[in-house]
Design a protein around this motif. Structure first.
Motif, PDB file in Angstrom:
ATOM      1  N   ASN A 154      -5.653   3.891   2.542  1.00 35.74           N
ATOM      2  CA  ASN A 154      -6.436   4.793   1.695  1.00 35.74           C
ATOM      3  C   ASN A 154      -7.505   5.533   2.500  1.00 35.74           C
ATOM      4  OD1 ASN A 154      -4.979   4.346  -0.585  1.00 35.74           O
ATOM      5  ND2 ASN A 154      -6.521   3.080  -1.615  1.00 35.74           N
ATOM      6  N   LEU A 155      -8.135   4.814   3.439  1.00 32.35           N
ATOM      7  CA  LEU A 155      -9.162   5.473   4.266  1.00 32.35           C
ATOM      8  C   LEU A 155      -8.538   6.562   5.138  1.00 32.35           C
ATOM      9  CD1 LEU A 155     -11.199   2.337   5.425  1.00 32.35           C
ATOM     10  CD2 LEU A 155     -12.029   4.141   3.890  1.00 32.35           C
TER      11      LEU A 155
ATOM     12  N   TRP B   1     -16.714  -3.984   9.884  1.00 27.52           N
ATOM     13  CA  TRP B   1     -16.720  -2.540  10.163  1.00 27.52           C
ATOM     14  C   TRP B   1     -17.313  -2.296  11.556  1.00 27.52           C
ATOM     15  CZ3 TRP B   1     -15.495   1.999   7.188  1.00 27.52           C
ATOM     16  CH2 TRP B   1     -14.837   1.711   5.982  1.00 27.52           C
TER      17      TRP B   1
ATOM     18  N   GLU C 141      -5.960  -7.325   2.893  1.00 28.43           N
ATOM     19  CA  GLU C 141      -6.831  -6.413   2.147  1.00 28.43           C
ATOM     20  C   GLU C 141      -7.227  -5.190   2.983  1.00 28.43           C
ATOM     21  OE1 GLU C 141      -8.638 -10.008  -0.611  1.00 28.43           O
ATOM     22  OE2 GLU C 141      -9.806  -9.263   1.099  1.00 28.43           O
ATOM     23  N   LEU C 142      -7.533  -5.426   4.257  1.00 26.51           N
ATOM     24  CA  LEU C 142      -7.975  -4.298   5.093  1.00 26.51           C
ATOM     25  C   LEU C 142      -6.811  -3.385   5.480  1.00 26.51           C
ATOM     26  CD1 LEU C 142     -10.704  -5.990   7.342  1.00 26.51           C
ATOM     27  CD2 LEU C 142     -11.032  -4.436   5.410  1.00 26.51           C
TER      28      LEU C 142
ATOM     29  N   ASP D 184     -17.899   4.594   1.915  1.00 28.06           N
ATOM     30  CA  ASP D 184     -16.926   3.502   2.014  1.00 28.06           C
ATOM     31  C   ASP D 184     -17.317   2.317   2.885  1.00 28.06           C
ATOM     32  OD1 ASP D 184     -14.372   4.330   0.522  1.00 28.06           O
ATOM     33  OD2 ASP D 184     -14.929   6.146   1.594  1.00 28.06           O
TER      34      ASP D 184
ATOM     35  N   ALA E  30       0.818  -1.218   0.000  1.00 30.82           N
ATOM     36  CA  ALA E  30       0.000   0.000   0.000  1.00 30.82           C
ATOM     37  C   ALA E  30       0.853   1.270   0.000  1.00 30.82           C
ATOM     38  CB  ALA E  30      -0.940  -0.002   1.206  1.00 30.82           C
TER      39      ALA E  30
ATOM     40  N   GLU F 229     -18.673  -0.909   4.500  1.00 33.60           N
ATOM     41  CA  GLU F 229     -19.180  -2.119   3.850  1.00 33.60           C
ATOM     42  C   GLU F 229     -20.070  -2.896   4.795  1.00 33.60           C
ATOM     43  OE1 GLU F 229     -15.672  -4.091   2.443  1.00 33.60           O
ATOM     44  OE2 GLU F 229     -15.156  -2.321   1.256  1.00 33.60           O
TER      45      GLU F 229
ATOM     46  N   LYS G 221      -6.553  -1.182   2.543  1.00 32.22           N
ATOM     47  CA  LYS G 221      -7.693  -0.261   2.552  1.00 32.22           C
ATOM     48  C   LYS G 221      -7.528   0.807   3.634  1.00 32.22           C
ATOM     49  CE  LYS G 221     -11.711  -2.095   1.939  1.00 32.22           C
ATOM     50  NZ  LYS G 221     -12.856  -1.934   1.085  1.00 32.22           N
TER      51      LYS G 221
ATOM     52  N   TYR H 155      -5.926  -2.273  -6.782  1.00 36.09           N
ATOM     53  CA  TYR H 155      -5.583  -1.299  -5.740  1.00 36.09           C
ATOM     54  C   TYR H 155      -4.828  -0.107  -6.305  1.00 36.09           C
ATOM     55  CZ  TYR H 155      -4.041   0.595  -1.262  1.00 36.09           C
ATOM     56  OH  TYR H 155      -3.820   1.408  -0.178  1.00 36.09           O
TER      57      TYR H 155
ATOM     58  N   TYR I  20      -3.396  -7.805  -5.990  1.00 42.41           N
ATOM     59  CA  TYR I  20      -4.130  -6.561  -5.759  1.00 42.41           C
ATOM     60  C   TYR I  20      -4.128  -5.671  -7.004  1.00 42.41           C
ATOM     61  CZ  TYR I  20       0.686  -5.177  -4.556  1.00 42.41           C
ATOM     62  OH  TYR I  20       2.040  -4.963  -4.568  1.00 42.41           O
TER      63      TYR I  20
END
Lengths: 580, 285
Positions: free
Chosen positions: A360-361, A510, A353-354, A467, A224, A469, A357, A392, A389
């Motif tokens: 980016n969040l 979440w 994956e998280l 965003d 990332a 989920e 993410k 991404y 990815y």
């Protein structure tokens, strides 16, 4: 013992004192399995000691996906007497015990149905290289023979593992493994199986990864675009920093070990303020120290990724065991209110994956993002296809490196997100822990305070709309019993579902913002809701109650530090049905 | 080019009239004008206490952090952008109480920062309690019977902890303070300036008059590279015997000079390319 195992999962438990290499032997066996085309799930349990104490690792091998430990073992490899004493009740119906026939080992308590596979482990080790450290490798050779595994693949793994230590070390280990393999093949023909022979489709095949959550955090962060990490060591997340430290020069980011967790979070905030993608990580105790920095990042609107690997509390408690008791702390820690994005992963792949993410969040919302994991996820390796990815994109959000006329760092915005810049560009602003105005100057006026608080908190609403989920559903859309849970219970519950009819599972990722509407809709079809968590007070149940009108029928809570076994979920479901 | 008017913000200092913070503020701005410091090349980090208000009165990018935590924030900034001049404003309570652990470790690692300690030997923003630098026996709101604790010696602590530029200044001598701030920023490594200042409201002993009476500058020819001598002179404190100047200087490389990743340019100026990160994954197969 028959030549075929009755179960689709083969569970091999290796037990020894700490320092005898249980973890590396378990990983080697897992890699042998994945290179032979199988799935694995490694479950490790150990005390907070460097030497001595009791360490065990269970390698679960299957042609299908395997996501949890089992209560029983098909093969127990006992490198000491303690292992037999502690696990004598865990043998599967037809099982084998591999032990050192040269050592004074008492097998009188072992059930008569268990095949006793005595191997002169220490003698073979001594002949191969005169080192106790080789006992592991002899045992690996022995178990490979019992399971019908491929010695060439094992030897290849040994060469990779010990290659950096020189040819001689590789040679003695290969000899040790081969002689262990040979001894079993020659002396225990009646016990040999076909559970680990390479699957036919091996040509052109890319093996799965055997990877744990800690490694997945590090790989996710690097992928990332991580630029700066400050992490103080703490079980169970220490291996995150080991992987990050090792690869920093190759990928160009900086890892720093700070003097404490206060410094860790403040260093990461400083680096992020100056423009770097930054993270820190800790467990619950370290997070207590980070609490003040957590809100500082919220107040100064500084992006920050925090990985929190839970272990039991309070205080030092059970340092090397697992728990899910930090959820409410992470959702509520720090004085006052600030927007916090809190995610929780259920396995190593979700961690990867998280983590990506989360970066980016954090950049998009300019606020701290916490990814919660637990010790089981941190340290239990599981097999997954190679992470990919392609979709991404590193998204730095409203980060602007140009000189801007009349720039205001905290200008009001309908989504709550202002243009961000960094020092050195020439745009003046103050990142101020005091309440501040649009440029960052300290300001105690009532109107300004209200405007700024509302601007910051609007970010959560925006995140909810853009965003957040909804929870994941496993199993049928509607079922007689719905299980709700989170974190590493995912693997346990999904594995249990394979043996259960008319049960489904809702997995929550979440935590803040919370998908209340989606969860309400998913659970509105449920007839009986069972909440499953590893903490004393049912912290997820509290979160659901706080946000929805859902009536949880029952909670299954476990707080002894041990992972929930699929067998426990199956028992619980049967118990509910018997009462109905 | 930085002009004095460029540094002006819409806010006037709200320190007590006569407070040493005013002198430190002016001296820093003088140094900034002299050296051309502005938001394109400099960042200011402050802790919490009277000193921390300075972020509102100097128009240069700043970060006002939490009590005691200015140093780790500054460290993170410097590591990812070593092109910036990074100044840390802190107080004696902020730096040696809540932030004591960060102080010794920042010295040990020798980060290339300049630390300006507003040393009035008191917690003043909280209306006058004892600080880790308050003299033994001194009466404050929290020690009405007299301070039972011995104070730290901030200079000796900095030297033995590993700081490579250690100086003491007096807020009232702005010309000399300006000079030392400039010198400290030029030094590659951790620069610590202990700035003696009166608290006109809560300390009626260490006044401007007291300092003027008792300070002197280290003699010409004093050799700051002699660590033993530096420690000896740092221990001097008494009537007519408060030495000022640069006590210790060493050319040990700064932390940032030893990070191979930023040898060519600051970390944040290096494009992030992680297309090959997938190679790492194969290790787990």
């Amino acid at each position: 013992m028959k030549n075929t195992m009755p179960n689709t999962i083969i569970s091999v438990k290796i037990g020894a004192e700490a320092g005898q290499g249980v973890k590396s032997a378990g990983l080697m066996l897992a890699k042998l399995a994945i290179r032979s085309g199988y799935h694995i799930y490694n479950h490790i349990e150990y005390p907070s000691l460097i030497k001595g104490g009791h360490n065990v690792l269970q390698v679960n091998i299957s042609k299908e996906e395997v996501t949890a430990p089992r209560k029983v073992n098909d093969i127990l490899i006992a490198l000491n007497q303690d292992t037999i004493n502690k696990h004598v009740t865990e043998f599967a119906g037809e099982a084998g015990l591999i032990y050192d026939s040269e050592a004074k080992i008492d097998t009188s308590k072992v059930p008569s149905t268990v095949a006793l596979i005595g191997v002169p482990l220490s003698k073979i080790a001594k002949e191969a290289g005169n080192s106790d450290l080789l006992i592991n490798t002899v045992a690996l050779g022995a178990v490979t023979a019992v399971l019908g595994g491929n010695l060439i693949i094992l030897n290849g793994l040994i060469s990779e593992e010990f290659g950096s230590k020189g040819d001689e070390v590789v040679k003695v280990n290969v000899t040790a493994a081969e002689n262990g393999f040979k001894f079993v093949t020659e002396n225990y023909k009646q016990h040999l199986k076909n559970s680990l022979s390479p699957l036919e489709s091996l040509s052109n095949f890319v093996p799965y990864m055997a990877i744990d959550g800690n490694e997945s955090v590090a790989l996710g962060a690097i992928s990332a675009g991580l630029q700066y990490a400050a992490i103080y060591p703490m079980s169970p997340i220490s291996n995150i920093l080991a992987v990050l430290a090792e690869n920093q020069e190759k990928y160009g980011y900086i890892y720093k070990q700070p003097e404490d967790e206060l410094s860790a979070i403040n260093m990461a905030i400083g680096a992020s303020y100056a423009g770097a993608r930054a993270m820190t990580s800790t467990s619950g105790g370290g997070f207590c120290l980070m609490t003040e920095g957590y809100g500082l990042a919220g107040m100064t609107e500084t992006p920050l990724v925090i990985i929190e690997g839970m272990r039991p509390g309070p205080a030092t408690c059970l340092p090397t065991w697992s728990d899910q008791g930090d959820l409410q702390m992470i959702l509520n820690a720090h004085q006052g209110d600030f927007p916090r994005i809190v995610l929780a992963a259920g396995d190593a792949k979700e961690v990867f994956e998280l983590t990506m993410k989360a970066f980016n969040l954090a950049d998009k919302y300019q606020t701290p993002v916490v990814l919660i994991i637990d010790k089981n996820i941190c340290e239990n390796a599981q097999s997954f296809p190679l992470y990919e990815y392609p979709e991404y994109k590193i998204d730095r959000g409203k980060l602007n490196m140009q000189k801007i006329e009349g720039y205001k760092r905290y200008a009001s915005d309908p989504e709550g997100i202002s243009q961000r810049t960094i020092p050195g560009v020439g745009n003046f602003f103050i990142a101020n822990s005091d309440e501040h105005d649009e440029e960052g100057y300290s300001n105690e006026e009532s109107d300004n305070r209200n405007r700024m608080m509302e601007k910051r908190m609007t970010k959560l609403k925006t995140c909810k709309e853009q965003d957040m989920e909804k929870p994941q559903l496993f199993g049928p859309e509607s079922a007689e019993i719905t299980i709700v849970s989170w974190g590493s219970n995912k693997g346990t519950i999904t594995q249990a579902l394979k043996s259960l009819e008319n049960v489904n599972y809702v997995h929550i990722n979440w935590m803040s913002p919370f998908p209340a509407e989606a969860l309400t809709e998913m659970l509105s079809k449920s007839k009986y809701i069972l909440n499953v968590e590893c903490n004393y007070t049912g912290q997820m149940e509290r979160l659901i109650r706080e946000n929805t009108k859902i009536n949880i029928n029952e909670s299954f809570l476990k707080y002894d530090g041990r992972q929930i076994y699929p067998e426990e979920i199956i028992d619980k479901v049967n118990n509910i049905r018997s009462k109905k | 080019m930085t002009k004095m008017t460029d540094l002006q913000t819409p806010h006037s200092p709200n320190w007590c009239p006569g407070c040493g913070d005013l002198n430190i503020w002016s001296s820093f701005k003088n140094a900034a004008v002299q050296e051309g410091w502005d938001s394109s090349n400099t960042a200011i980090i402050a802790g919490i206490g009277c000193h921390g208000h300075i972020v509102n009165f100097v128009k240069i990018n700043s970060f006002e952090g939490l009590h005691g935590r200015a140093l780790p924030v500054a460290t993170g900034i410097k590591m990812v952008n070593n092109r910036l001049n990074v100044f840390v404003f802190t107080g004696d309570g902020d730096c040696f109480g809540e932030g004591g652990n960060h102080f010794i470790h920042t010295c040990r690692r020798n980060h290339d920062l300049t630390v300006l300690i507003h040393d009035n030997s008191l917690y003043s923003l909280t209306t006058g309690q004892t600080s880790p630098l308050t003299a033994h026996g001194f009466k404050t709101k929290s020690t009405p019977q007299g301070n039972p604790d011995e104070p730290f010696n901030p200079l000796a602590l900095a030297i033995i902890s590993g700081a490579t530029f250690v100086a003491r200044a007096y807020a009232g001598d702005m010309a000399k303070l300006t000079e030392i701030i400039v010198e400290a920023n030029k030094h590659k490594g951790l620069s610590v300036i202990d700035i003696l200042q009166p608290c006109v409201t809560f300390n009626k002993v260490c006044t401007h008059a007291f300092y003027r009476e008792n300070i002197y500058y280290l003699e010409e020819g004093y050799n700051p590279s002699d660590k033993q001598k530096a420690l000896e002179r740092a221990s001097e404190f008494g009537e007519k015997k408060i030495p000022l100047g640069i006590f210790y200087k060493s050319d040990r490389p700064s932390y940032e000079e030893n990070i191979s990743q930023i040898k060519e340019k600051p970390l944040i100026e290096i494009p992030v390319d992680r297309a090959t990160a997938g190679e790492l994954f194969k290790k787990y197969t």
